[in-house]
Motif scaffolding. Structure first.
Motif, PDB file in Angstrom:
ATOM      1  N   ALA A  44       0.935  20.052  18.301  1.00 13.23           N
ATOM      2  CA  ALA A  44       1.361  20.602  19.591  1.00 13.23           C
ATOM      3  C   ALA A  44       0.719  19.824  20.724  1.00 13.23           C
ATOM      4  O   ALA A  44      -0.461  19.495  20.672  1.00 13.23           O
ATOM      5  CB  ALA A  44       0.965  22.074  19.677  1.00 13.23           C
ATOM      6  N   SER A  45       1.506  19.565  21.741  1.00 11.47           N
ATOM      7  CA  SER A  45       1.001  18.868  22.930  1.00 11.47           C
ATOM      8  C   SER A  45       1.253  19.741  24.143  1.00 11.47           C
ATOM      9  O   SER A  45       2.278  19.610  24.826  1.00 11.47           O
ATOM     10  CB  SER A  45       1.695  17.510  23.093  1.00 11.47           C
ATOM     11  OG  SER A  45       1.404  16.659  21.999  1.00 11.47           O
ATOM     12  N   PRO A  46       0.330  20.696  24.430  1.00 14.75           N
ATOM     13  CA  PRO A  46       0.516  21.571  25.589  1.00 14.75           C
ATOM     14  C   PRO A  46       0.392  20.779  26.896  1.00 14.75           C
ATOM     15  O   PRO A  46      -0.294  19.759  26.953  1.00 14.75           O
ATOM     16  CB  PRO A  46      -0.609  22.600  25.450  1.00 14.75           C
ATOM     17  CG  PRO A  46      -1.640  21.911  24.629  1.00 14.75           C
ATOM     18  CD  PRO A  46      -0.908  20.984  23.709  1.00 14.75           C
ATOM     19  N   TYR A  69       3.208  26.853  24.480  1.00 17.44           N
ATOM     20  CA  TYR A  69       3.858  25.952  23.528  1.00 17.44           C
ATOM     21  C   TYR A  69       4.598  26.828  22.543  1.00 17.44           C
ATOM     22  O   TYR A  69       3.978  27.615  21.817  1.00 17.44           O
ATOM     23  CB  TYR A  69       2.822  25.086  22.806  1.00 17.44           C
ATOM     24  CG  TYR A  69       3.429  24.093  21.843  1.00 17.44           C
ATOM     25  CD1 TYR A  69       3.700  22.794  22.241  1.00 17.44           C
ATOM     26  CD2 TYR A  69       3.729  24.457  20.535  1.00 17.44           C
ATOM     27  CE1 TYR A  69       4.267  21.879  21.359  1.00 17.44           C
ATOM     28  CE2 TYR A  69       4.298  23.557  19.650  1.00 17.44           C
ATOM     29  CZ  TYR A  69       4.567  22.269  20.062  1.00 17.44           C
ATOM     30  OH  TYR A  69       5.122  21.371  19.187  1.00 17.44           O
ATOM     31  N   THR A 187      -8.812  23.574  22.229  1.00 16.90           N
ATOM     32  CA  THR A 187      -7.686  23.230  21.363  1.00 16.90           C
ATOM     33  C   THR A 187      -7.725  24.169  20.167  1.00 16.90           C
ATOM     34  O   THR A 187      -8.772  24.726  19.829  1.00 16.90           O
ATOM     35  CB  THR A 187      -7.737  21.768  20.885  1.00 16.90           C
ATOM     36  OG1 THR A 187      -8.906  21.579  20.073  1.00 16.90           O
ATOM     37  CG2 THR A 187      -7.790  20.815  22.068  1.00 16.90           C
ATOM     38  N   LYS A 189      -6.143  25.436  16.076  1.00 16.60           N
ATOM     39  CA  LYS A 189      -5.482  25.147  14.818  1.00 16.60           C
ATOM     40  C   LYS A 189      -5.027  26.463  14.198  1.00 16.60           C
ATOM     41  O   LYS A 189      -5.691  27.491  14.345  1.00 16.60           O
ATOM     42  CB  LYS A 189      -6.419  24.416  13.849  1.00 16.60           C
ATOM     43  CG  LYS A 189      -6.546  22.925  14.106  1.00 16.60           C
ATOM     44  CD  LYS A 189      -7.302  22.229  12.978  1.00 16.60           C
ATOM     45  CE  LYS A 189      -7.338  20.730  13.182  1.00 16.60           C
ATOM     46  NZ  LYS A 189      -8.043  20.028  12.070  1.00 16.60           N
ATOM     47  N   GLN A 202      -1.676  22.217  14.845  1.00 18.72           N
ATOM     48  CA  GLN A 202      -2.911  21.834  15.508  1.00 18.72           C
ATOM     49  C   GLN A 202      -2.554  21.265  16.868  1.00 18.72           C
ATOM     50  O   GLN A 202      -1.535  20.594  17.032  1.00 18.72           O
ATOM     51  CB  GLN A 202      -3.700  20.822  14.680  1.00 18.72           C
ATOM     52  CG  GLN A 202      -2.960  19.536  14.348  1.00 18.72           C
ATOM     53  CD  GLN A 202      -3.728  18.689  13.354  1.00 18.72           C
ATOM     54  OE1 GLN A 202      -4.364  19.205  12.428  1.00 18.72           O
ATOM     55  NE2 GLN A 202      -3.682  17.380  13.549  1.00 18.72           N
ATOM     56  N   SER A 203      -3.352  21.576  17.875  1.00 18.94           N
ATOM     57  CA  SER A 203      -3.016  21.167  19.235  1.00 18.94           C
ATOM     58  C   SER A 203      -3.854  19.986  19.668  1.00 18.94           C
ATOM     59  O   SER A 203      -5.035  19.864  19.342  1.00 18.94           O
ATOM     60  CB  SER A 203      -3.212  22.339  20.209  1.00 18.94           C
ATOM     61  OG  SER A 203      -4.587  22.631  20.385  1.00 18.94           O
ATOM     62  N   ASN A 204      -3.199  19.105  20.404  1.00 16.80           N
ATOM     63  CA  ASN A 204      -3.921  18.051  21.096  1.00 16.80           C
ATOM     64  C   ASN A 204      -4.564  18.633  22.340  1.00 16.80           C
ATOM     65  O   ASN A 204      -4.290  19.782  22.740  1.00 16.80           O
ATOM     66  CB  ASN A 204      -2.963  16.933  21.495  1.00 16.80           C
ATOM     67  CG  ASN A 204      -2.416  16.171  20.306  1.00 16.80           C
ATOM     68  OD1 ASN A 204      -3.116  16.007  19.314  1.00 16.80           O
ATOM     69  ND2 ASN A 204      -1.173  15.713  20.402  1.00 16.80           N
TER      70      ASN A 204
END
Length: 378
Positions: A44-46, A69, A187, A189, A202-204
């Protein structure tokens, strides 16, 4: 004695023969729920962007900004070689370096301080139409199908389980200004847990920034010259002199951007920005010496100065707008509101005042009054 030992040995041998073999561990893997092929975790790239204005009187706990997201085209599922029990958990992967806030989120999330005073952030596992719980979050256990049978992370078989929200919240009465960046946000997960565990989301670090504006207007004192009048101008109770128009000035006001949100829909290739709420300046008026009888009349009691005789049977009536357009009812709350814009500018509260007879008998004298306008920044 030899017979006793023989009997004991026989019993032990029977116990050993009845012991069950060790249970086989369940090993699971992440697969695409549509293709049933192995898949990598959803990354994920919020995104954050824009500006928000935090009014001085916005209640603590108000959500000021949301970065959401929502979902993925790939529906996460799992395959396990044998049956067992599993559970899902949202976890904080990396936390901001500013520490935890003492303010407690209603959904139990860990709330982190940011580098801006009075501003906190937390993550939650919200999905469309569901406010969800705070992160960290652990779900209840569920049965795993064995033999390589596919099971869905979400029983409804959709992608909303790959969703989360980053929330910016007011955590104290004093709020600073500045720019929120990736360093201010955690961030996350999202894990599948069984004998083995793996993340399926998992988020960036967030991309972009949010400018936080806080501040109030400058409010100079207003002096209204009511003029000199003869008592004979007042001919009975509720009769008055001509209205005097004036304005209370609000200068050097900040830009009012409201509270905002930003949403990312990677499966649809779209993103949207919208407003959670607009800012406003509400105000009330308090009489320094008190109000005359009749709350709907908006009449200030005169204020003695301790030196000169004060007029009697007379008060000062206040109204919103010019020429007594809307007589103040001090029971109303909030009394009024100023429409604000997203550019720094000055505002005016237009009012009018006059002398009004409040008693059947009157006497000449000094006729001064005072009122306080309290601004409520939301």
């Amino acid at each position: 004695m030899l017979k006793f030992v023989h009997t004991l040995s026989l019993v032990l041998l029977m116990v050993v023969s009845l012991m069950a073999p060790p249970a086989q561990a369940s090993t699971c893997s992440l697969v695409n729920g549509s293709t049933l092929q192995p898949m990598s975790p959803v990354v994920a790239s919020p995104v954050i962007q824009g500006s928000i204005t935090v009014g001085r009187d916005i209640p603590i706990g108000t959500i000021l900004y949301k970065s959401t997201y929502w979902g993925s085209a790939a529906i996460p599922a799992y395959k396990c070689d044998v049956g067992g029990t599993g559970y899902l958990s949202y976890e904080i992967n990396t936390a901001p370096s500013y520490g935890l806030s003492t303010w407690v989120a209603p959904n139990g999330a860990k709330v982190y301080l940011t580098h801006i005073a009075g501003i906190g952030v937390y993550a939650s596992n919200e999905t469309p139409g569901n406010t969800g719980g705070g992160i960290p979050w652990t779900g209840s256990g569920f049965s795993l199908a064995g033999g390589g049978v596919t099971g869905f992370m979400d029983p409804t078989g959709n992608a909303t389980m790959t969703s989360f929200v980053l929330n910016v919240v007011k955590i104290s009465n004093t709020v600073g200004t500045g720019t929120l960046t990736s360093a201010d946000f955690p961030t996350v997960k999202y894990y599948f847990n069984s004998t083995n565990r793996f993340p399926y989301l998992q988020s960036n670090a967030v991309a972009g920034s949010v400018v936080v504006v806080a501040g109030t207007c400058t409010t100079p004192d207003v002096y209204v010259d009511m003029g000199s009048h003869a008592v004979s101008e007042l001919t009975g109770i509720r009769t008055g002199t001509a209205w005097v128009n004036f304005s209370a000035q609000l200068t050097n006001c900040p830009a009012f951007f409201g509270y905002n949100q930003y949403r990312v829909y990677p499966f649809a290739g779209t993103s949207t920005a919208s407003s959670l709420a607009s800012n406003a300046i509400n105000f009330t008026i308090q009489a320094v010496a008190g109000w005359s009888a009749g709350a709907d009349l908006g009449v200030l009691l005169l204020q003695p100065d301790g030196v000169h005789p004060t007029a009697t049977g007379i008060g000062i009536q206040l109204a919103m707008g010019s020429n007594g357009a809307n007589v103040i009812n001090q029971n109303a709350y909030p009394l009024g509101s100023v429409s604000v814009t997203a550019t720094p500018q000055n505002y005016s509260i237009n009012m009018s005042a006059r002398y009004i007879q409040t008693n059947s008998t009157t006497a000449a004298g000094q006729a001064n009054g005072a009122a306080t306008i309290t601004l409520i920044y939301l």
